[in-house]
Design a protein around this motif. Structure first.
Motif, PDB file in Angstrom:
ATOM      1  N   HIS A 262       0.796  -1.185  -0.082  1.00  0.00           N
ATOM      2  CA  HIS A 262      -0.221   0.085   0.008  1.00  0.00           C
ATOM      3  C   HIS A 262       0.838   1.313   0.121  1.00  0.00           C
ATOM      4  O   HIS A 262       2.145   1.301   0.441  1.00  0.00           O
ATOM      5  N   ASP A 263       0.194   2.286  -0.341  1.00  0.00           N
ATOM      6  CA  ASP A 263       1.065   3.596  -0.407  1.00  0.00           C
ATOM      7  C   ASP A 263       1.707   4.158   0.957  1.00  0.00           C
ATOM      8  O   ASP A 263       2.393   4.812   1.099  1.00  0.00           O
ATOM      9  N   ASP A 264       0.812   3.667   2.116  1.00  0.00           N
ATOM     10  CA  ASP A 264       1.326   4.115   3.287  1.00  0.00           C
ATOM     11  C   ASP A 264       1.944   2.812   4.157  1.00  0.00           C
ATOM     12  O   ASP A 264       1.842   2.930   5.512  1.00  0.00           O
ATOM     13  N   ALA A 265       2.349   2.098   3.668  1.00  0.00           N
ATOM     14  CA  ALA A 265       2.927   0.565   3.887  1.00  0.00           C
ATOM     15  C   ALA A 265       4.286   1.057   4.749  1.00  0.00           C
ATOM     16  O   ALA A 265       4.958   1.850   4.655  1.00  0.00           O
ATOM     17  N   ILE A 266       4.405   0.148   5.804  1.00  0.00           N
ATOM     18  CA  ILE A 266       5.905   0.413   6.502  1.00  0.00           C
ATOM     19  C   ILE A 266       6.941  -0.738   5.985  1.00  0.00           C
ATOM     20  O   ILE A 266       6.590  -1.777   6.114  1.00  0.00           O
ATOM     21  N   LEU A 267       8.017  -0.441   5.746  1.00  0.00           N
ATOM     22  CA  LEU A 267       9.003  -1.440   5.277  1.00  0.00           C
ATOM     23  C   LEU A 267      10.146  -1.371   6.340  1.00  0.00           C
ATOM     24  O   LEU A 267      10.972  -0.363   6.731  1.00  0.00           O
ATOM     25  N   SER A 268      10.267  -2.603   7.100  1.00  0.00           N
ATOM     26  CA  SER A 268      11.388  -2.740   7.983  1.00  0.00           C
ATOM     27  C   SER A 268      12.458  -3.538   7.063  1.00  0.00           C
ATOM     28  O   SER A 268      12.136  -4.718   7.077  1.00  0.00           O
ATOM     29  N   VAL A 269      13.749  -2.973   6.877  1.00  0.00           N
ATOM     30  CA  VAL A 269      14.769  -3.535   6.070  1.00  0.00           C
ATOM     31  C   VAL A 269      15.880  -4.146   6.824  1.00  0.00           C
ATOM     32  O   VAL A 269      16.554  -3.428   7.475  1.00  0.00           O
ATOM     33  N   ASP A 270      16.342  -5.471   6.657  1.00  0.00           N
ATOM     34  CA  ASP A 270      17.361  -5.701   7.332  1.00  0.00           C
ATOM     35  C   ASP A 270      18.786  -5.452   6.596  1.00  0.00           C
ATOM     36  O   ASP A 270      18.571  -4.721   5.554  1.00  0.00           O
TER      37      ASP A 270
ATOM     38  N   LEU B  34      13.060  -8.113  11.664  1.00  0.00           N
ATOM     39  CA  LEU B  34      11.915  -8.490  12.196  1.00  0.00           C
ATOM     40  C   LEU B  34      11.572  -7.566  13.605  1.00  0.00           C
ATOM     41  O   LEU B  34      10.305  -7.356  13.509  1.00  0.00           O
ATOM     42  N   PRO B  35      12.410  -7.588  14.331  1.00  0.00           N
ATOM     43  CA  PRO B  35      11.884  -6.389  15.608  1.00  0.00           C
ATOM     44  C   PRO B  35      11.242  -5.156  15.024  1.00  0.00           C
ATOM     45  O   PRO B  35      10.357  -4.564  15.773  1.00  0.00           O
ATOM     46  N   GLY B  36      11.756  -4.757  13.896  1.00  0.00           N
ATOM     47  CA  GLY B  36      11.532  -3.230  13.295  1.00  0.00           C
ATOM     48  C   GLY B  36       9.850  -3.490  12.859  1.00  0.00           C
ATOM     49  O   GLY B  36       9.124  -2.612  13.026  1.00  0.00           O
ATOM     50  N   ALA B  37       9.686  -4.745  12.107  1.00  0.00           N
ATOM     51  CA  ALA B  37       8.307  -5.040  11.549  1.00  0.00           C
ATOM     52  C   ALA B  37       7.554  -5.044  12.836  1.00  0.00           C
ATOM     53  O   ALA B  37       6.269  -4.534  12.910  1.00  0.00           O
TER      54      ALA B  37
END
Length: 566
Positions: free
Chosen positions: A373-381, A413-416
């Motif tokens: 989605h346009d407002d999704a959150i991405l937590s990247v390793d 994973l913790p970021g997500a």
């Protein structure tokens, strides 16, 4: 007359500061804090993690995403030690975090008692504020000061509370201070602004390098860039500050950057750094007039020679400059790099449309793009996955977090988890390599326990692939990079979540389309091409020579090239 214990007072103060959840694991030296947390569950949640490192990483990620205080908790000794990695991540990325640790009883400190560790010394380097509570009466003032320091210094505060003090009652006459903080609004000095105006009016080939300090200045940054005809290059932590496909954006910089940004920096006569203290100075111009805007004067000129420093808020400073400098009518420098960017994007699209097997990592990022989605959150390793996301996921209004300065494996994973707690109604993805996910994968059950419908994407190549590539570029044969992985999809199911295993291209999009419709934590385990190297936008001779040397070594070792007779 009822008096609160120090543990109860601590929890009440956290609530007063607006803290609504704490990451941690219960244990003997903090049980007198856990009990008041249990009683206050309607106001503040205790999120039980399976490893304190994940709790600290989640607290740091929550602070990065929201700007609010992230809070984590651990017992004395081993639990407190486990927090350190996540706390250093918060320190280096300037995220406000409070760590609360237990300690053995006061009269036992110094006796070498069970689980005794000198926590004040251990936390001294990571913390902007680091105190052991000496009495129940002292606690209210120290808690307020710890949180105030975390916010105003953008760093980590640590409170160590001995087990006995948590149980003591707080005297009604205890020192009480205010549960609030105030920040100044910085604006550059007039003579610095005048020097910047003069320099910008003369600029013919200006380039903007925007960092995370520009995150609240999207519109003013774009207006300024348009006014002076400058392309915008983004640091990795700043990804998403402006849309990746905006005409003024020419992507990232450095080994994970774009060729147009490399060329722009090489040819620039004026560099405007906004909210960044970029460390990889070899990618910055050799000779350019440099203007550096930052709210922290100590960062200006810290790593790269600065001609003009503007100590001020990015949004207000950029607005002032736009109003007071001449509009540049020559757009040739900007237009040249916009044309280069079109060719670069074409190259990326070709990689994303590669249908070969094993699946290319770039193709996986294309799949994420289709469902996000346009407002999704991405937590990247951390690792190759950082490169694939930075290059191939085009941000619009999504949020992007990672371990920027510490670059610690296992942050995805913790970021997500933190992202889903912070924004329960938004899509949240953890984009991980198999090496990074393996570091903290035990906390996938935390997402299951708290019904956090995160989507974990694992790019699985059974390698620590970035290190493999680094070794090869050095001219070495890879060593110590092989990973033995479980089936992560089956692992998800064993934890009580949902798992999708993707080995064929035709399985890729269906897995993503199903995952985003679920309301449970998911893992999409994608087998990707181990030999897809994250090549930099500009390959140096040394890199090419090193890689050639590596290939020759491999061929000699495998006996495919005969050695000449002695």
């Amino acid at each position: 007359m009822f008096r609160k214990t120090a543990g109860e007072e601590l929890v009440d103060l956290l609530i007063e500061w607006g803290v609504d959840h704490v990451y941690g694991m219960p244990g003997d030296s903090i049980n007198s804090i856990i009990e008041p947390l249990r009683k206050a569950q309607d106001k503040i949640k205790f999120i039980q993690v399976r490893h304190e490192e994940a709790g600290a990483l989640a607290a740091a990620s929550y602070a990065k995403l929201t700007g609010k205080l992230g809070v984590c908790m651990a017992i004395a000794g081993p639990g407190a030690i486990h927090l350190l990695n996540g706390l250093y991540d918060a320190k280096l990325d300037q995220a406000p975090v409070l760590a609360i640790t237990g300690q053995i009883e006061s009269d036992l400190i110094g006796t070498g008692f069970f689980q005794e560790v000198n926590l004040e010394r251990m936390f001294d380097d990571v913390a902007v504020y680091n105190q052991r509570i000496m009495s129940a009466e002292q606690l209210p003032a120290v808690v307020n000061q710890a949180i105030r320091m975390a916010y105003t210094k953008k760093g980590v505060s640590v409170l160590t509370i001995p087990d006995d003090i948590q149980k003591f009652e707080v005297d009604a006459k205890a020192r009480i201070t205010t549960s609030s903080f105030t920040m100044p609004e910085l604006f550059p000095q007039k003579h610095d602004l005048e020097k910047a105006t003069s320099a910008l009016n003369k600029a013919e080939k200006p380039v903007i390098l925007a960092g995370k300090g520009a995150k609240d200045a999207r519109e003013s940054l774009l207006a300024f860039a348009e006014h002076i005809g400058a392309p915008i290059v983004l640091t990795l932590p700043a990804k998403g500050i402006i849309p990746d496909e905006h005409p003024l954006c020419i992507g990232g910089l450095g080994l994970i950057g774009t060729k147009p940004s490399y060329e722009a920096m090489k040819n620039a006569d004026t560099l405007i750094m906004v909210g960044t203290s970029y460390p990889f100075t070899g990618f910055l111009p050799d000779k350019a007039k440099t203007i550096h805007i930052d709210t922290d004067p100590a960062q200006i000129g810290k790593r790269y020679p600065t001609d003009i420093g503007l100590a001020g808020n990015a949004d207000k400073t950029l607005k002032w400059l736009t109003q007071n400098i001449e509009k540049h009518t020559d757009r040739s420098f900007l237009e040249h790099h916009q044309e280069l960017m079109k060719k670069w994007e074409e190259k990326l699209h070709n990689q994303e449309n590669d249908t070969s097997i094993p699946i290319k990592p770039q193709r996986v990022m294309y799949a994420v793009q289709q469902v996000a989605h346009d407002d999704a959150i991405l937590s990247v390793d951390v690792g190759n996955v950082t490169v694939w996301t930075a290059r191939h996921f085009r941000m619009t209004n999504q949020r992007f977090i990672l371990s920027s300065w510490l670059a610690t494996l296992g942050c995805g994973l913790p970021g997500a988890i933190a992202g889903q707690i912070a924004y329960p109604n938004k899509q949240v993805f953890a984009i991980c390599g198999d090496g990074g996910f393996g570091m903290t994968m035990n906390d996938f059950v935390t997402a299951v326990k708290y019904n956090l419908p995160i989507i974990v994407v694992v790019l699985n190549n059974h390698k620590i692939a970035m290190i493999k590539f680094e070794q090869e570029v050095m001219g070495n044969i890879e060593f110590g990079t092989e990973l033995t992985n479980p089936n992560f999809a089956k692992y998800a199911e064993a934890c009580g979540g949902i798992g999708y295993r993707v080995e064929k291209l035709e399985e890729l999009m269906p897995a993503f389309e199903k995952a985003v419709k679920q309301n449970k934590p998911c893992i999409i385990d994608v087998i990707v091409d181990v030999n897809e190297a994250p090549m930099p936008a500009k390959i140096t001779f040394a890199q090419a020579a090193g890689y050639t040397k590596h290939m020759l070594k491999e061929l000699f070792e495998e006996g495919k090239i005969d050695l000449p007779p002695l």
